[in-house]
Design a protein around this motif. Structure first.
Motif, short mmCIF file in Angstrom:
data_model
loop_
_atom_site.label_atom_id
_atom_site.label_comp_id
_atom_site.label_asym_id
_atom_site.label_seq_id
_atom_site.Cartn_x
_atom_site.Cartn_y
_atom_site.Cartn_z
N VAL A 59 -1.09 -8.52 8.27
CA VAL A 59 -0.63 -7.25 7.70
C VAL A 59 -1.83 -6.40 7.26
N ALA A 60 -2.77 -7.04 6.59
CA ALA A 60 -3.94 -6.30 6.13
C ALA A 60 -5.20 -7.11 6.41
N VAL A 92 -3.85 -3.17 8.63
CA VAL A 92 -4.32 -2.15 7.69
C VAL A 92 -5.62 -2.63 7.03
N GLU A 144 -0.43 -3.24 -2.89
CA GLU A 144 0.25 -2.09 -2.29
C GLU A 144 0.64 -2.35 -0.84
N VAL A 145 -0.30 -2.90 -0.05
CA VAL A 145 0.02 -3.11 1.38
C VAL A 145 1.07 -4.19 1.55
N MET A 149 4.51 -2.91 0.70
CA MET A 149 4.98 -1.72 1.42
C MET A 149 6.23 -2.01 2.24
N GLN A 157 8.56 -1.74 5.58
CA GLN A 157 8.16 -1.87 6.98
C GLN A 157 7.87 -0.50 7.64
N GLU A 188 6.93 2.37 6.30
CA GLU A 188 5.70 2.97 5.81
C GLU A 188 4.47 2.22 6.37
N ARG A 189 4.57 0.87 6.37
CA ARG A 189 3.44 0.10 6.86
C ARG A 189 3.16 0.40 8.34
N ALA A 202 -0.23 1.70 10.03
CA ALA A 202 -0.83 0.89 11.10
C ALA A 202 -0.99 1.71 12.37
#
Ligand SMILES: *[C@@H]1O[C@H](CO)[C@@H](O)[C@H](O)[C@H]1NC(C)=O
Ligand SMILES: *[C@@H]1O[C@H](CO)[C@@H](O)[C@H](O)[C@H]1NC(C)=O
Ligand SMILES: *[C@@H]1O[C@H](CO)[C@@H](O)[C@H](O)[C@H]1NC(C)=O
Length: 511
Positions: free
Chosen positions: A382-383, A406, A457-458, A461, A463, A465-466, A470
């Motif tokens: 994810v990040a 991200v 935050e990430v 988040m 889905q 918005e993420r 991305a």
């Protein structure tokens, strides 16, 4: 800064000699220079073969290497082969290199397909460029070495366009005297204004031995040497007719040092992100994880990543909501190669730290992962964490973004200036954020608390918005692709390329 020094010297001379004398001296110097140029041209051209029209030669003595500089060279060669088959390509390279051998190496190392239709001109004296040949006065030694090296090449072949892809600027005047046009792609300035400042401040650093820093007289001599060198470097740089640089940092330094009206054009080096760009953007939400891709080297600061995760977990534990739970369930996967015993010790110390922070059960160690494994891991992360300070570029951050991960990066160097920069906005706006109409592509952090906040935050988040972030990150990463590089590289050379003479014979006919 060197220009300022020059100005100061001129001003002082004006005071001492009077303005009229100074003007006369300047005029005489100009005439002498012009004469020297004409005589030099006559002398050089008598000793060189005639200029070959319709040819482009790359000056890259260590073309058989496997670094980022070589990737630039071969991506440029490919750009010519794809779009200008009428141009004959020549490479000044090491003795023993053959077009077939180089093509094979390039396919394996860089995944670039080059046709062996270029010509190799061997430089038997390329070892003159190695710094360890010159224990003292390394800069001037290497500079003269590069001129002799280029001379050896020009003695065999004089192209219509001479492209330097190594940053050795001192041969440019020679190539111009030979009748070629000159273009340059600079990765790194031979001398930087930072170095000048350092001698000025007299602090002891690696290329500034302590005995010099200790004595004011020696320091002064060194300062004069550096400034004279920088002045000369700026002068020879003025002979290039098209100049590209690989980053904002290099651009600033070259713009400051070289005597040119126009700022150099920033053309980011090509990154091979195709395989990563093909990954889907959505993630399996059952197993959220953060990733970190970096060799286990001290400057990468993995310890900070562990501390950031611990801080994020502490923060999340107090939240008592879905976002907090997501953070508590997430894992951190550290992916990196381990080169030697020192790296192994470092990994052991990091594992101990994870234990101490109480997060060992949430950290996975993926040492020596292959590219395919890395791709799979990036495909579900994810990040991505990045903690190195002042990294000039940060290819791992580009890889995160290409894969739709991200980035959470330190706010310095390449990530600050070039990479984690919101869409439709420029540097300086806060932390890669998406205020006032620009789209966020990631997070830039200056403190441990900011890292922890970004992680929370990430991971918290939703889905939609993420995926928006991305997708923007992925678009941004495509700015660093091969195709984009080739387009910009050719565009910058537009004015200096050989004319496209359609009647010319096909390019693969070598004499
Ligand atoms: C530019 O080249 C230098 C020297 O090879 C390298 O350290 C730096 O990371 C490069 N910058 C970019 C943006 O690739
Ligand atoms: C990783 O590779 C290096 C050398 O390539 C080797 O020395 C090291 O033991 C490997 N480590 C692991 C954990 O596989
Ligand atoms: C990140 O980089 C900045 C420089 O912009 C530095 O001052 C700071 O200490 C770094 N932060 C962390 C947490 O490493």
């Amino acid at each position: 800064m060197p220009l300022a020094t020059f100005g100061a010297v001129l001003l002082a001379a004006g005071f001492v000699l009077g303005v009229e004398t100074l003007v006369m001296i300047a005029a005489a110097a100009l005439v002498a220079l012009l004469l020297a140029f004409l005589v030099g041209q006559w002398w050089v051209r008598r000793r060189l073969p005639p200029l070959s029209k319709g040819t482009v030669a790359f000056f890259h003595p260590f073309a058989d290497g496997g670094g980022g500089g070589e990737r630039v060279l071969w991506a440029a060669v490919q750009a010519f082969q794809d779009t200008r088959p009428d141009i004959r390509i020549v490479i000044y390279c090491g003795p023993g290199s053959t077009p077939e051998g180089l093509c094979e190496h390039v396919a394996l190392r860089f995944n670039l397909q080059i046709m062996p239709t270029f010509l190799c001109v061997p430089l038997h004296n390329r070892n003159l460029l190695l710094p360890n040949r010159y224990p003292r006065f390394t800069m001037i030694g290497q500079a003269l070495g590069s001129v002799r090296c280029a001379w050896a090449g020009l003695r065999q072949f004089v192209p219509e366009l001479f492209v330097d892809t190594t940053g050795w600027a001192f041969p440019y005047p020679l190539a111009r005297l030979a009748g070629s046009r000159v273009a340059a792609y600079v990765h790194y300035p031979t001398i930087s204004t930072d170095m000048l400042q350092r001698v000025w401040d007299r602090d002891a650093l690696y290329n500034n031995p302590e005995d010099v820093a200790g004595s004011p007289l020696k320091s002064l001599a060194k300062l004069a040497y550096y400034h004279a060198f920088a002045l000369l470097y700026g002068l020879v740089g003025a002979f290039a007719q098209a100049v590209m640089v690989n980053s904002s940092w290099t651009r600033r330094h070259i713009a400051e040092l070289w005597w040119r009206w126009h700022k150099p054009v920033r053309v980011y080096p090509p990154c091979d992100t195709q395989a990563l760009q093909a990954l889907p953007l959505d993630r399996r939400l059952k197993r959220l994880y953060l990733i970190s891709v970096a060799q286990f080297r001290p400057e990468k600061d993995h310890a900070l990543q562990l501390r950031a995760l611990a801080a994020a977990r502490t923060k999340a534990a107090a939240m008592h909501d879905a976002a907090g739970d997501a953070v508590l369930a997430a894992r951190l996967k550290l992916v990196g190669s381990c080169r030697n015993g020192e790296d192994e010790e470092r990994i052991a110390a990091l594992k101990a730290l994870a234990e101490e922070l109480g997060i060992a059960a949430h950290v996975d160690w993926c040492v020596n992962a292959s590219f395919d494994e890395l791709r799979l891991l990036l495909g579900d992360a994810v990040a991505g964490l990045h903690t190195m300070v002042d990294e000039h570029f940060g290819i791992s951050v580009v890889e995160y973004m290409a894969a739709g991960v991200v980035p959470i990066a330190n706010d310095s160097g390449g990530p600050h200036e070039d990479i984690v920069v919101p869409e439709a906005a420029s540097t300086g706006s806060n932390a890669g954020a998406g205020s006032s109409g620009s789209q966020r592509v990631g997070y830039r952090c200056r403190t441990l608390a900011q890292y922890a906040d970004a992680i929370v935050e990430v991971l918290g988040m939703d889905q939609v918005e993420r995926i928006r972030v991305a997708a923007a990150a992925r678009r941004k990463a495509s700015q660093f692709s091969d195709q984009r590089f080739q387009r910009e590289f050719l565009a910058c050379l537009d004015d200096v390329l050989p004319l496209n003479r359609r009647s010319a014979p096909p390019s693969n006919v070598m004499q």
